[in-house]
Motif scaffolding. Structure first.
Motif, PDB file in Angstrom:
ATOM      1  N   SER A 169       2.691  -0.198  -5.843  1.00 32.90           N
ATOM      2  CA  SER A 169       1.703   0.478  -5.001  1.00 32.90           C
ATOM      3  C   SER A 169       0.745   1.348  -5.823  1.00 32.90           C
TER       4      SER A 169
ATOM      5  N   ASN B 173      -8.494   0.494   4.643  1.00 33.32           N
ATOM      6  CA  ASN B 173      -8.002   0.274   3.288  1.00 33.32           C
ATOM      7  C   ASN B 173      -7.109  -0.947   3.256  1.00 33.32           C
TER       8      ASN B 173
ATOM      9  N   LEU C   2      -7.894   0.333  -4.362  1.00 33.91           N
ATOM     10  CA  LEU C   2      -8.679   0.980  -3.296  1.00 33.91           C
ATOM     11  C   LEU C   2      -9.673   1.979  -3.876  1.00 33.91           C
ATOM     12  N   ASP C   3      -9.243   2.743  -4.875  1.00 31.62           N
ATOM     13  CA  ASP C   3     -10.163   3.705  -5.516  1.00 31.62           C
ATOM     14  C   ASP C   3     -11.329   2.971  -6.158  1.00 31.62           C
TER      15      ASP C   3
ATOM     16  N   SER D 204       0.823  -1.215   0.000  1.00 27.20           N
ATOM     17  CA  SER D 204       0.000   0.000   0.000  1.00 27.20           C
ATOM     18  C   SER D 204       0.852   1.259   0.000  1.00 27.20           C
ATOM     19  N   ASN D 205       2.091   1.109   0.377  1.00 32.06           N
ATOM     20  CA  ASN D 205       2.963   2.287   0.491  1.00 32.06           C
ATOM     21  C   ASN D 205       3.961   2.356  -0.653  1.00 32.06           C
TER      22      ASN D 205
ATOM     23  N   THR E 142      -2.006  -0.967  -6.175  1.00 33.98           N
ATOM     24  CA  THR E 142      -2.688  -1.148  -4.882  1.00 33.98           C
ATOM     25  C   THR E 142      -3.630   0.028  -4.621  1.00 33.98           C
ATOM     26  N   ARG E 143      -3.134   1.226  -4.827  1.00 33.53           N
ATOM     27  CA  ARG E 143      -3.974   2.396  -4.556  1.00 33.53           C
ATOM     28  C   ARG E 143      -5.128   2.498  -5.548  1.00 33.53           C
ATOM     29  N   TYR E 144      -4.854   2.082  -6.757  1.00 28.66           N
ATOM     30  CA  TYR E 144      -5.929   2.057  -7.754  1.00 28.66           C
ATOM     31  C   TYR E 144      -7.037   1.099  -7.314  1.00 28.66           C
TER      32      TYR E 144
END
Ligand code: ARG
Length: 583
Positions: free
Chosen positions: A523, A465, A530-531, A445-446, A526-528
């Motif tokens: 990441s 998240n 979450l969106d 995630s980071n 990963t962030r995508y």
């Protein structure tokens, strides 16, 4: 979005040619200028025209106004000029229809731009040191490395995943001595690498004790250890090809590999090559010879080095004063071998940031040696990991093993899962996917350079998240689709803001994949995820899907759920995560 952005840049290029003349700005340049406005009431896509002022010799306001009148396409409901910006408003229904159809047509490949076709990438990752613990410090190289492999493969590259295991070095001398003194074959066969680590820790401590004792209370006195001497002697015998020592060494390596395999299996990782450090023993002399013939070697205190003063780096050690080779020497030989064998277009090395200087040094040496592929070597560093704030100490054996971390996550998830899935086999299957996934997701995630403090509760939480949350979202899409009994189809039913937002996020996937590859940064994916999960959940909670009375709208909503399902599954796979259909 990529398709629409491309199309828009071509339309803009045409409009500029018509209005201002030929050959002024290329579609590619325009593509790079197009932005996603942070506030979508301004538009869904925007061109900041001040960037064109110089070439077109007009004010941004004039340019925006001239172009607004010229650019037309079915997907835009409005093209307006506002304060020197050209804003494009997308018509939700047409756009969502196109995106859903792109996802369906692309199937498993949706999101790939196939930029790597015909190119080869070799990735060196995980690479633990045999008989030393495979601990949480290896989580980074293992999952970042594998994710980068999956991302490149997805983009059409042919990839070679190499586990460059640390299977050579003085630690084997120590291990042989320890085994002869205290080892027990059955115990090691049963206990595996843990037993080897115990022996390794024990001999290191014993050597240290001897050294301290030899100083007789004077910390400045020279140190000596008989066990240290014995270890060096056993390693020398091993290097000289002593059959007994070689047999022990082979056995230590295979015991360790067996253990690593279990962790790799949980992560779904398979390597294409296990050629470790020992493989390069007979390939180093040729490189050392070349360095010497080119006059690149200098003797410094008996050691052979390459001076890197000019590049503001410390010397690169090639041979110790006793003539033995070093870590950089092996890396140089391995790189030459890999170029000869695979003709790579890119060679990626994933290691902790602590090794950044090492890579910078030997990359420079490879350049000085005249290898024209020197600029295809890429080091991908990452930050440190601590657990609940505690740092690692490898030599003393005070470490958290990767397998224990996964085991704990799995057992905690199993406790919760058991309620809903009383069948033990089913429960454990889900718990393994969710537990391992939780650790991986938390880690990825980071940004990779960030130092991470691992907190198990946070990683396992279902609200937050986290991995469990996104896997749960995926399972939710599966359940909707199962109940629908169809994958749905986009219709002309007008769509609202939530569906449109979801469609826009689905459309961003190819760009995010490309960005993750270009920045060597899983990441981004990963962030995508979450969106996408957030957009889907908002849509799910506020729009009726299966109970929607308007059949045409219902069909579109099911189709958007299918597209989300497809993209989530692909995206999760790209960051080494499973996507269980039930949780
Ligand atoms: N075995 C090394 C370690 O655990 C990592 C090897 C990285 N790869 C390389 N080609 N140097 O630190």
């Amino acid at each position: 979005m990529l398709t629409l952005k491309k199309k828009t840049s071509e339309l803009l290029a045409d409009a500029i040619t018509q209005k201002f003349g030929e050959g002024l700005v290329s579609p590619d340049e325009l593509f790079r200028m197009l932005e996603y406005p942070p506030d979508s009431t301004m538009g869904d896509l925007a061109l900041p025209c001040f960037r064109l002022s110089r070439v077109l010799r007009r004010s941004p306001v004039q340019i925006a106004e001239a172009l607004a009148a010229k650019v037309k396409c079915a997907e835009f409901s409005a093209v307006t000029a506002v304060n020197g910006y050209l804003n494009f408003k997308i018509s939700p229904t047409d756009f969502a229809k196109r995106v859903a159809s792109d996802v369906t047509k692309g199937g498993e490949k949706y999101g790939s731009s196939m930029r790597g076709v015909g190119k080869t990438v070799v990735l060196d990752y995980s690479s633990p040191n045999v008989a030393k613990p495979f601990h949480i410090g290896h989580l980074g190289t293992t999952v970042i490395g594998h994710s980068l492999k999956l991302l490149h493969e997805f983009d059409g590259y042919s990839c070679v995943g190499i586990n460059y295991i640390g299977d050579w070095g003085t630690q084997f001398g120590k291990l042989i001595v320890a085994y002869k003194l205290w080892g027990n074959r059955e115990q090691i066969e049963k206990g595996g690498v843990d037993e080897l680590v115990k022996l390794y820790v024990r001999i290191n401590n014993a050597i240290k004790d001897e050294e301290i004792a030899s100083q007789n209370g004077n910390p400045d006195a020279p140190k000596h250890s008989d066990l240290g001497d014995a270890s060096r002697a056993e390693f020398a015998r091993l290097e000289a090809g002593d059959e007994k020592n070689l047999a022990l060494w082979r056995w230590f390596v295979s015991v360790s590999l067996l253990e690593y395999e279990k962790t790799y299996k949980q992560l779904g990782i398979e390597f294409d090559s296990y050629k470790g450090e020992s493989f390069y023993t007979d390939k180093m002399p040729a490189q050392v010879e070349k360095l010497r013939n080119m006059g690149l070697l200098e003797i410094d205190d008996g050691a052979s080095i390459v001076n890197l003063d000019k590049w503001n780096m410390p010397v690169c050690l090639i041979l110790k004063s006793d003539g033995t080779t070093l870590y950089p020497t092996r890396d140089i030989a391995a790189a030459v071998y890999r170029q000869d064998t695979y003709k790579f277009d890119k060679a990626i090395y994933v290691t902790s940031a602590a090794q950044t200087l090492h890579f910078a040094q030997w990359f420079k040496v490879v350049e000085l040696m005249g290898y024209e592929w020197y600029d295809r070597l890429v080091h991908v560093p990452y930050g440190t990991v601590s657990i609940n704030g505690a740092k690692l100490a490898t030599r003393t054996g005070n470490v958290i093993l990767l397998k224990d971390l996964f085991a704990e996550a799995i057992s905690r998830v199993a406790e919760i899962t058991r309620e809903k899935h009383p069948d033990e086999a089913e429960c454990m299957e889900i718990a393994e996917k969710v537990g391992v996934g939780a650790v991986v997701f938390y880690y990825l995630s980071n940004n990779r350079m960030r130092d991470i403090n691992f907190i198990m509760e946070d990683a396992l939480s279902f609200d937050g998240n986290t991995g469990p949350y996104v896997q749960y979202t995926y399972a939710r899409t599966c359940s909707v689709l199962e109940r629908a009994g169809t994958t749905g189809e986009m219709t002309d039913a007008p769509l609202g803001e939530l569906e449109f937002t979801l469609a826009k996020t689905l459309a961003l996937f190819p760009e995010k994949v490309a960005q993750a590859i270009d920045e060597y940064e899983p990441s981004v994916v990963t962030r995508y995820i979450l969106d996408l999960a957030a957009d889907f959940n908002r849509f799910y909670h506020e729009c009726k899907i299966l109970s929607c009375e308007d059949e045409a709208l219902k069909s579109s909503r099911i189709a958007l759920t299918s597209a989300t399902n497809r993209v989530l599954k692909t995206a999760l796979r790209l960051i080494c995560m499973q996507s269980p259909e039930k949780i």
